[in-house]
Design a protein around this motif. Structure first.
Motif, mmCIF file in Angstrom:
data_model
loop_
_atom_site.group_PDB
_atom_site.id
_atom_site.type_symbol
_atom_site.label_atom_id
_atom_site.label_comp_id
_atom_site.label_asym_id
_atom_site.label_seq_id
_atom_site.Cartn_x
_atom_site.Cartn_y
_atom_site.Cartn_z
ATOM 1 N N HIS A 36 1.956 -2.816 -39.484
ATOM 2 C CA HIS A 36 0.844 -2.111 -39.344
ATOM 3 C C HIS A 36 2.132 -0.581 -38.388
ATOM 4 C CE1 HIS A 36 -2.585 -3.668 -40.431
ATOM 5 N NE2 HIS A 36 -1.680 -5.325 -40.003
ATOM 6 N N ALA A 40 2.903 4.548 -40.650
ATOM 7 C CA ALA A 40 2.519 5.301 -40.781
ATOM 8 C C ALA A 40 3.748 6.094 -40.586
ATOM 9 C CB ALA A 40 2.171 6.117 -39.790
ATOM 10 N N HIS A 44 4.921 8.774 -43.457
ATOM 11 C CA HIS A 44 4.746 10.678 -43.166
ATOM 12 C C HIS A 44 6.215 10.699 -44.122
ATOM 13 C CE1 HIS A 44 4.569 13.831 -41.139
ATOM 14 N NE2 HIS A 44 3.826 13.742 -40.142
ATOM 15 N N GLY A 112 -1.252 0.646 -33.951
ATOM 16 C CA GLY A 112 -2.565 1.581 -34.837
ATOM 17 C C GLY A 112 -1.784 3.291 -34.406
ATOM 18 N N THR A 114 -0.693 6.431 -35.992
ATOM 19 C CA THR A 114 -1.121 7.504 -37.651
ATOM 20 C C THR A 114 -0.552 8.749 -37.640
ATOM 21 O OG1 THR A 114 -3.026 9.230 -35.917
ATOM 22 C CG2 THR A 114 -4.010 6.683 -36.645
ATOM 23 N N THR A 116 -2.328 11.377 -38.543
ATOM 24 C CA THR A 116 -2.818 12.295 -37.451
ATOM 25 C C THR A 116 -0.967 12.423 -36.439
ATOM 26 O OG1 THR A 116 -4.220 12.597 -38.664
ATOM 27 C CG2 THR A 116 -4.035 13.301 -36.594
ATOM 28 N N ARG A 209 -6.418 4.869 -29.402
ATOM 29 C CA ARG A 209 -5.882 3.811 -30.181
ATOM 30 C C ARG A 209 -4.805 3.890 -30.568
ATOM 31 N NH1 ARG A 209 -7.817 4.804 -35.693
ATOM 32 N NH2 ARG A 209 -5.955 3.342 -35.892
ATOM 33 N N ASN A 210 -3.981 4.760 -30.070
ATOM 34 C CA ASN A 210 -2.153 3.810 -30.479
ATOM 35 C C ASN A 210 -2.107 2.488 -28.828
ATOM 36 O OD1 ASN A 210 0.400 4.197 -30.780
ATOM 37 N ND2 ASN A 210 0.682 6.024 -29.758
ATOM 38 N N LEU A 226 -8.957 -0.747 -36.489
ATOM 39 C CA LEU A 226 -8.108 -0.903 -38.045
ATOM 40 C C LEU A 226 -9.275 -0.840 -38.784
ATOM 41 C CD1 LEU A 226 -4.441 -2.067 -37.394
ATOM 42 C CD2 LEU A 226 -4.929 -0.199 -37.525
ATOM 43 N N ASP A 229 -10.713 2.005 -38.896
ATOM 44 C CA ASP A 229 -10.488 3.566 -40.230
ATOM 45 C C ASP A 229 -10.539 2.578 -41.544
ATOM 46 O OD1 ASP A 229 -9.350 4.727 -37.904
ATOM 47 O OD2 ASP A 229 -7.728 3.441 -37.941
#
Length: 232
Positions: A36, A40, A44, A112, A114, A116, A209-210, A226, A229
């Motif tokens: 996990h 991201a 990316h 966590g 993302t 974003t 969340r991170n 998660l 999400d």
């Protein structure tokens, strides 16, 4: 144009989790936490490479079920400290990195992250001279304790931030900072090493969340985030 590279130091054992398995390999919704944490970064489009640095004797990765990817590489060259592990990762990448390239160091136990958040970090720092890190302002009242765990005093929380990752710095600066830190002490994160050179890293707003998986109760919290999400 400067490129973006990610290093994930994953050689630790996570003693505070009180688990026989290193926390980065603990199961989280059917995948290890580490899977996990790097998802991201692998997805990316602006990230050129993701390097996971494991302990030399790591026996968990082969059975972790993390699929190979074009931009993913795995090194078995973790050191005794986080700084040592990141330094070893930088050495392995030295031939392909330029001084002005960006290196993002991300915790193996932060599932966590993302796209974003990555966009926010890259957009905020890509033209910066030094770099910076994701962080969140401290919201709770802070107490300083004595050895008996009684309150000595209340600490003002104004202008205090809780550091997160990724922490993103120019390759040349990070290499110099960590080399100096290994001689002068053990920094708790990359930003501290960069600060010791006299630089002022920029704080970029992160999100709760991170969170970093540190204690057993963090795992179900991460799972809930998660799962939300997936249902959104």
């Amino acid at each position: 144009m400067a490129k973006f590279h990610v290093i994930v130091p994953a050689a630790g054992v996570g003693a505070r989790m009180a688990s026989a398995v290193p926390k980065q390999y603990l199961p989280l919704l059917g995948k290890p936490v580490l899977a996990h944490a790097i998802a991201a970064c692998l997805q990316h489009p602006r990230i050129s490479s993701v390097t996971v640095v494991l302990d030399a004797n790591d026996a968990y990765w082969p059975s972790a079920g993390i699929p190979p990817a074009d931009k993913l590489r795995v090194l078995y060259s973790g050191g005794a400290t986080r700084a040592d592990t990141v330094c070893n990762g930088l050495l392995a990448l030295d031939a392909e990195l330029h001084a002005q390239d960006w290196v993002l160091v991300h915790d193996a136990a932060r599932p966590g992250l993302t796209i974003t958040l990555l966009d926010r970090l890259l957009d905020s720092l890509q033209d910066d001279v030094v770099g910076g890190l994701l962080a969140i302002p401290v919201a709770d009242t802070l107490k300083r304790a004595d050895v008996a765990q009684r309150v000595l005093n209340t600490e003002p929380r104004e202008h205090l931030w809780q550091a997160q990752t990724p922490q993103m710095f120019r390759y040349a600066i990070l290499r110099q900072a960590l080399a100096a830190a290994r001689l002068n002490g053990t920094p708790t994160d990359e930003a501290q090493a960069v600060e010791a050179l006299g630089y002022s890293p920029k704080l970029v707003a992160g999100e709760l969340r991170n969170l970093k998986i540190t204690y057993p109760q963090d795992l179900p919290l991460a799972a809930a985030i998660l799962q939300a999400d997936q249902q959104a």
